[in-house]
Design an enzyme around this catalytic site. Sequence first.
Site, short mmCIF file in Angstrom:
data_model
loop_
_atom_site.label_atom_id
_atom_site.label_comp_id
_atom_site.label_asym_id
_atom_site.label_seq_id
_atom_site.Cartn_x
_atom_site.Cartn_y
_atom_site.Cartn_z
N GLY A 16 -18.51 69.56 26.57
CA GLY A 16 -18.88 70.68 25.71
C GLY A 16 -20.30 70.59 25.21
N THR A 17 -21.21 71.18 25.96
CA THR A 17 -22.62 71.14 25.60
C THR A 17 -23.39 72.07 26.53
OG1 THR A 17 -24.49 69.64 25.21
CG2 THR A 17 -23.21 69.28 27.18
#
Length: 217
Positions: A16-17
């Site tokens: 998640g990035t």
Amino acid sequence: MEKHYTGSQVKGVSTGTTILAAVFDGGVVIGSDSRASIGGEYVSSKTINKVIQVHDQIFCCMAGSLADAQAVTKAAKFHLSFHSIQMETPPLVISAASVLKDLCYKNKDELQAGFITAGWDRKKGPQVYVVALGGMLVSQPVTIGGSGSTYIYGYVDAKYKPNMSREECLQFATNALALAMGRDNVSGGIAHLVVITEKGVEHVVVPGDKLPRFHDE
């Protein structure tokens, strides 16, 4: 950005990035969002800096397990510092990327982290390298990574062009991060950007309320 265990079964690590790097005429821009999540379900930090300085003019962005990525970058900093003392000269960008590659490859069964390495050196000028999960090393003029990257491949392909000016490349990177953060629920916060040239390093932080908007959010 952390491991989940259910009994004896190990689930994959959420990346998640949103991270990116792009070469422009005379330098390179590397940047990321600032949101850290646990398994893509719980936001543990809104202001983490994922752009890590591993030497004077070399930075890397991390995606995947935050603990793994921090351990690898800490080891890489030590290797590069020792290398520069031995050689009595700053390390090349490819040397930094190769150190990350070796660390990831030798520990590929244990690590869940990927990196973008960018910087400037006296030999080849501005450069960008991708160190993928498992230790693959690739040189590219522009690259993106993380869960948010899936939303901006079209934008990057359409808008990136070689030999952009510093201002054009910085705007390109800011727009790309803003688009990804607007669509990806585990990317967000503020935009951390670093501009690296022969003259030195410049840090640019764009608060969330100052990011460009392309649609109603």
